[in-house]
Design a protein around this motif. Structure first.
Motif, short mmCIF file in Angstrom:
data_model
loop_
_atom_site.label_atom_id
_atom_site.label_comp_id
_atom_site.label_asym_id
_atom_site.label_seq_id
_atom_site.Cartn_x
_atom_site.Cartn_y
_atom_site.Cartn_z
N ILE A 134 0.89 -1.17 0.00
CA ILE A 134 0.00 0.00 0.00
C ILE A 134 0.92 1.21 0.00
N GLU A 135 0.96 1.91 -1.12
CA GLU A 135 1.97 2.94 -1.33
C GLU A 135 1.31 4.32 -1.43
N GLU A 136 2.10 5.35 -1.15
CA GLU A 136 1.60 6.71 -1.33
C GLU A 136 1.70 7.08 -2.82
N ASP A 137 0.72 7.84 -3.27
CA ASP A 137 0.75 8.37 -4.64
C ASP A 137 2.09 9.06 -4.91
N LEU A 138 2.59 9.73 -3.89
CA LEU A 138 3.84 10.48 -3.97
C LEU A 138 5.00 9.61 -4.44
N TYR A 139 5.15 8.42 -3.82
CA TYR A 139 6.29 7.55 -4.14
C TYR A 139 6.02 6.66 -5.35
N CYS A 140 4.76 6.28 -5.55
CA CYS A 140 4.45 5.39 -6.68
C CYS A 140 4.49 6.17 -8.00
N PHE A 141 4.10 7.46 -7.95
CA PHE A 141 4.00 8.23 -9.20
C PHE A 141 4.77 9.54 -9.20
N GLU A 142 4.43 10.43 -8.25
CA GLU A 142 4.89 11.81 -8.37
C GLU A 142 6.41 11.95 -8.38
N LYS A 143 7.08 11.25 -7.45
CA LYS A 143 8.54 11.36 -7.40
C LYS A 143 9.20 10.66 -8.60
N LEU A 144 8.42 9.88 -9.34
CA LEU A 144 8.97 9.17 -10.49
C LEU A 144 8.60 9.87 -11.80
N ASN A 145 8.42 11.17 -11.71
CA ASN A 145 8.15 11.97 -12.90
C ASN A 145 6.78 11.68 -13.50
N ASP A 157 -3.48 2.27 -14.15
CA ASP A 157 -4.60 2.51 -13.24
C ASP A 157 -4.60 1.39 -12.19
N THR A 158 -4.99 1.77 -10.98
CA THR A 158 -4.86 0.78 -9.90
C THR A 158 -6.05 0.83 -8.95
N PHE A 159 -5.91 0.22 -7.79
CA PHE A 159 -6.94 0.20 -6.76
C PHE A 159 -6.58 1.27 -5.73
N TYR A 160 -7.47 2.22 -5.54
CA TYR A 160 -7.16 3.34 -4.65
C TYR A 160 -7.78 3.13 -3.27
N ILE A 161 -6.99 3.40 -2.22
CA ILE A 161 -7.52 3.39 -0.85
C ILE A 161 -8.21 4.73 -0.61
N ASN A 162 -7.52 5.82 -0.95
CA ASN A 162 -8.10 7.16 -1.02
C ASN A 162 -7.28 7.93 -2.06
N SER A 163 -7.43 9.24 -2.14
CA SER A 163 -6.77 9.96 -3.24
C SER A 163 -5.24 9.94 -3.12
N GLU A 164 -4.71 9.65 -1.92
CA GLU A 164 -3.25 9.65 -1.77
C GLU A 164 -2.64 8.28 -1.52
N LEU A 165 -3.50 7.29 -1.24
CA LEU A 165 -2.99 5.93 -0.95
C LEU A 165 -3.54 4.94 -1.96
N LEU A 166 -2.68 4.03 -2.42
CA LEU A 166 -3.11 3.10 -3.46
C LEU A 166 -2.33 1.79 -3.35
N GLN A 170 3.85 -0.58 -9.35
CA GLN A 170 5.23 -0.95 -9.68
C GLN A 170 6.03 -0.89 -8.38
N THR A 171 7.16 -1.58 -8.36
CA THR A 171 7.96 -1.55 -7.14
C THR A 171 8.89 -0.32 -7.11
N SER A 172 8.71 0.58 -8.09
CA SER A 172 9.60 1.75 -8.19
C SER A 172 9.55 2.66 -6.97
N GLY A 173 8.44 2.59 -6.22
CA GLY A 173 8.34 3.39 -5.00
C GLY A 173 9.50 3.08 -4.06
N VAL A 174 9.94 1.82 -4.06
CA VAL A 174 11.07 1.42 -3.21
C VAL A 174 12.34 2.14 -3.65
N VAL A 196 2.76 -6.38 -7.25
CA VAL A 196 2.20 -5.09 -7.68
C VAL A 196 0.79 -5.34 -8.24
N TYR A 197 0.03 -4.26 -8.37
CA TYR A 197 -1.39 -4.39 -8.73
C TYR A 197 -1.76 -3.41 -9.82
N ARG A 198 -2.65 -3.84 -10.72
CA ARG A 198 -3.17 -2.90 -11.71
C ARG A 198 -4.62 -3.24 -11.99
#
Ligand SMILES: [Zn+2]
Length: 353
Positions: A134-145, A157-166, A170-174, A196-198
């Protein structure tokens, strides 16, 4: 008196012949040698005798006592031995009986592939790092351009917990987390395997959940040559020593330049067959130089540091290696499928009843 003694002797011998258990021995002891036993009873009668008679009778009585003790003890030893022999006979194991088969189980084909790839990277000095599913939008997407309005998000597109958690796509958040926490900017060489999930419809080649393994190297002077050398080593160890690789230009938001990596077909060499769709080449993974925006957002100066990233789908590698045609086989726990991998180890095979 003497008659009584003879009678007791006869009775004792008779009793000893008739008993068969150890508990009966104790009853016998009480009956003859107990405080109120037959021999004690005779002793109490001695009071009425003359002194000479007392002496003679006392001696005889003592002999009787010793004799009866000895006889009872002997019988006890015999019974104990019989009991022990019976016990040994009843409790022995027949080691010639066929054993009950116990299933050992075996490694899942996906874990098999992960272990193999991990070993390759670890032998080149990489660390294995894991991160949250369960990753933050910030690390899964935003910091990865991949800012919130980036069109490439559609493909992930993925399964969202809320607008910031999903659930991570990809494991790129790590990778982002590792770079960000590396304040002293020491060289990074990591791999991150994981689920990972999509948002995808399941079919023979798609699954809403699958496994990825990514590699990241960040340091000074890391070039495409380093990337190519690393990929060649990985491809050869995975698919055979005489494999060649080729880099095809591609697009990923988090790398620039980006490459799809093909390896020469391990089935036909380069001749062309059904596995390589007659091209002689098989696509195995994606890679590229870490995008300057990614370096910057994770606290690195892209003018000083460079790096490369590699991402591969474990299922795809496993399907290629083992000739599996349907990705769903990995997840439905069909023992007929899993037993094939059991046999690779020569392990016990599950017997389904
Ligand atoms: Zn081929």
């Amino acid at each position: 008196m003497k008659e009584k003694i003879e009678l007791i002797k006869i009775e004792l011998n008779k009793d000893l012949e008739n008993i068969n258990t150890l508990s009966e021995i104790n009853e016998l002891k009480v009956k003859y040698n107990g405080k109120k036993g037959l021999i004690s009873e005779l002793s109490s009668m001695m009071g009425s005798l003359e002194i000479e008679e007392k002496k003679e009778f006392g001696k005889i009585l003592n002999e009787l006592k010793n004799e009866s003790n000895e006889l009872i003890e002997n019988k006890k030893n015999i019974l104990e031995e019989i009991e022990l022999n019976n016990k040994l006979k009843n409790e022995c194991l027949d080691i010639t009986l066929p054993s009950t088969k116990i299933a050992n189980g075996s490694l899942h084909p996906l874990n098999r592939v992960i272990n193999e790839i991990q070993d390759i990277f670890i032998s080149m000095g990489y660390d294995v790092v894991e991160g949250p599913e369960i990753e933050e939008d910030l690390y899964c997407f935003e910091k990865l351009n991949l800012p919130k309005d980036h069109p490439a998000r559609d493909a992930q597109d993925t399964f969202y917990i809320n607008s910031e958690l999903l659930l991570r796509t990809q494991t790129s958040g790590v990778q982002a987390r590792t770079m960000e926490s590396n304040k002293e900017k020491s060289p990074i060489r990591i791999i991150c395997p994981g689920k990972v999930y999509r948002r995808d419809y399941d079919d023979a080649t798609h699954s809403h959940q699958f496994m990825q393994l990514e590699a990241l190297v960040v340091d000074k002077n890391i070039s495409v040559a380093n990337l190519k050398g690393t990929l060649e080593e990985v491809a050869r160890k995975l698919f055979g020593n005489d494999r060649e690789i080729r880099l095809r230009p591609s697009f990923f938001p988090f790398t620039e330049p980006s490459f799809e990596i093909d390896v020469t077909c391990f089935k036909c060499g380069k001749e062309g067959c059904s596995i390589c769709k007659n091209t002689g080449w098989i696509e195995i993974l994606g890679s590229g130089q870490v995008h300057p925006n990614v370096l910057r957002s994770c606290g690195y100066d892209p003018e000083v540091y460079t790096g490369f990233a590699i991402g591969m789908g474990i299922e795809r590698i496993a399907m290629l290696k083992y000739g599996i045609t349907d990705i769903r086989n990995f997840y439905i726990n069909d023992l007929r499928f899993l037993n094939d991998f059991n046999r690779i180890d020569g392990g016990e095979v599950y017997e389904t009843k």
